[in-house]
Write a protein that holds these residues in place. Structure first.
Motif, PDB file in Angstrom:
ATOM      1  N   HIS A 105       0.884  -1.175   0.000  1.00 38.47           N
ATOM      2  CA  HIS A 105       0.000   0.000   0.000  1.00 38.47           C
ATOM      3  C   HIS A 105       0.916   1.218   0.000  1.00 38.47           C
ATOM      4  O   HIS A 105       1.660   1.436   0.965  1.00 38.47           O
ATOM      5  CB  HIS A 105      -0.900   0.012   1.228  1.00 38.47           C
ATOM      6  N   PHE A 315      -5.083   2.923  -2.911  1.00 35.57           N
ATOM      7  CA  PHE A 315      -3.957   2.361  -2.165  1.00 35.57           C
ATOM      8  C   PHE A 315      -4.064   0.841  -2.040  1.00 35.57           C
ATOM      9  O   PHE A 315      -3.214   0.210  -1.416  1.00 35.57           O
ATOM     10  CB  PHE A 315      -3.899   2.948  -0.754  1.00 35.57           C
ATOM     11  N   GLY A 316      -5.139   0.263  -2.568  1.00 36.60           N
ATOM     12  CA  GLY A 316      -5.369  -1.167  -2.400  1.00 36.60           C
ATOM     13  C   GLY A 316      -6.141  -1.500  -1.144  1.00 36.60           C
ATOM     14  O   GLY A 316      -6.083  -2.637  -0.666  1.00 36.60           O
ATOM     15  N   LEU A 317      -6.889  -0.527  -0.613  1.00 40.20           N
ATOM     16  CA  LEU A 317      -7.671  -0.727   0.611  1.00 40.20           C
ATOM     17  C   LEU A 317      -9.118  -0.307   0.374  1.00 40.20           C
ATOM     18  O   LEU A 317      -9.583   0.711   0.898  1.00 40.20           O
ATOM     19  CB  LEU A 317      -7.062   0.072   1.771  1.00 40.20           C
TER      20      LEU A 317
END
Length: 358
Positions: A105, A315-317
């Motif tokens: 992230h 962010f991949g979240l």
């Protein structure tokens, strides 16, 4: 679809002002909410914009070198952190890099700079045949970066490792809190990228600098040679000169105490809203996950109320928001705006009379 709409869709995602203007309460950036630093702001406002800076930035590099205890020849000026990210990626590619390793992230420009040059991006860190990135505290979670511990040992492959130090001066944990000078904990056997505008609450002034590894002055010359003339203007020079002043550092250290108090309050508020807070943040920001996933309409409604949050999907979240720590008035505005959203309720908590709630 208009050209402006297409540009907005293709542009990298960042926090801060957008097409709707400046948010009244902007939780979407990690700028020091105690800022701007008065002395740094005065320096910027009184900068002589009628003349070019010294193209070699001689005095500035000497000042920053003295601040970090390194030779001025190791200091490389940059228009911004993002500009340096693209420039060092270009140099690494020129010298044979084929891969770029980024944390799982992380700031999107690391990968974007690699992708536009056809380099393979390895997500999750690790050893790359080329360029390796780390940021500590990490963004968006504010955690310690495991790779940095290995980098502190140093080795022969350190030339293409870059530590993004954007949030080092904004650490709030007692063990790693900024003391007004760079910590010896920061590994030197790698490039260090510094962007003081966040710590000073002056993110609109685009200026940064990097420190080459020991014995890396030839690399510093090579990456300087890739820059256009005068990458940093008079206002950026003024900001970076102010950054190295003891009185400015004293202001920063004092502001961290206030940010720590505000962060504790904001963490409690998010818990009261029923949001699951990602634990362990060491900095002036953290991530939280609302009980019910936020829809685009929720972000839009909050934005219309003057509240901007940073969607952490990029962010991949997914389902998570990153929040910079703001003052209590902004926190109260967030609570009121959230409570006004359709279908959003705040869990009922009963006081025990001892300061605790159930």
């Amino acid at each position: 679809m208009s050209s402006s709409d297409l540009f907005a869709l293709s542009a990298p995602q960042h926090g801060g002002p957008d097409a709707a203007g400046i948010p009244l309460f902007d939780f979407s950036t990690n700028s020091n909410a105690c800022g701007p630093c008065p002395e740094a702001l005065h320096a910027v406002r009184t900068a002589d914009a009628t003349r070019y800076p010294d193209p070699a930035y001689t005095a500035l590099r000497e000042s920053l070198g003295a601040f970090h205890g390194v030779a001025p020849g190791r200091i490389v000026l940059a228009a911004s952190a993002s500009e340096f990210i693209h420039r060092i990626t270009a140099l690494a590619a020129q010298q044979g890099a084929v891969q770029v390793a980024v944390p799982p992230h992380s700031y999107g420009d690391y990968a974007q700079a690699a992708q536009v040059r056809g380099l393979e991006v390895l997500r999750g860190g690790g050893t790359a045949a080329g360029l390796q990135w780390a940021c500590e505290p990490s963004s968006p979670l504010g955690l310690e970066e495991p790779a940095v511990r290995a980098w502190q040992q140093g080795d022969a492959d350190a030339a293409w490792r870059v530590l993004d130090c954007a949030y080092v001066p904004l650490r709030l944990d007692p063990e790693g809190a900024w003391t007004g000078a760079p910590s010896p904990r920061t590994p030197s056997a790698c490039w260090q990228l510094w962007t003081p505008n966040k710590a000073l609450g002056l993110t609109g002034v685009r200026a940064a600098y990097a420190i080459a590894p020991p014995d890396g002055e030839e690399l510093a010359l090579a990456i300087t040679g890739l820059a256009p003339s005068w990458p940093v203007g008079a206002h950026g020079v003024a900001l970076l000169q102010a950054w190295a002043q003891a009185t400015v550092q004293q202001w920063l250290v004092y502001s961290l105490r206030t940010l720590s108090d505000w962060k504790a309050r904001q963490l409690a508020l998010c818990t009261d809203l029923g949001w699951a807070v990602h634990a362990g943040s060491l900095a002036n920001y953290f991530c939280a996950q609302p009980a019910t996933a936020m829809l685009p309409s929720d972000f839009a409604a909050l934005r219309a109320s003057g509240i901007k949050l940073r969607d952490a999907t990029s962010f991949g979240l997914p389902g998570t928001v990153r929040l910079g720590v703001l003052a209590p008035a902004a926190q109260d505005a967030l609570q009121a705006a959230w409570q006004a959203l359709p279908g959003r309720t705040i869990p009922h908590r009963v006081s025990t009379g001892s300061g605790e709630t159930l």
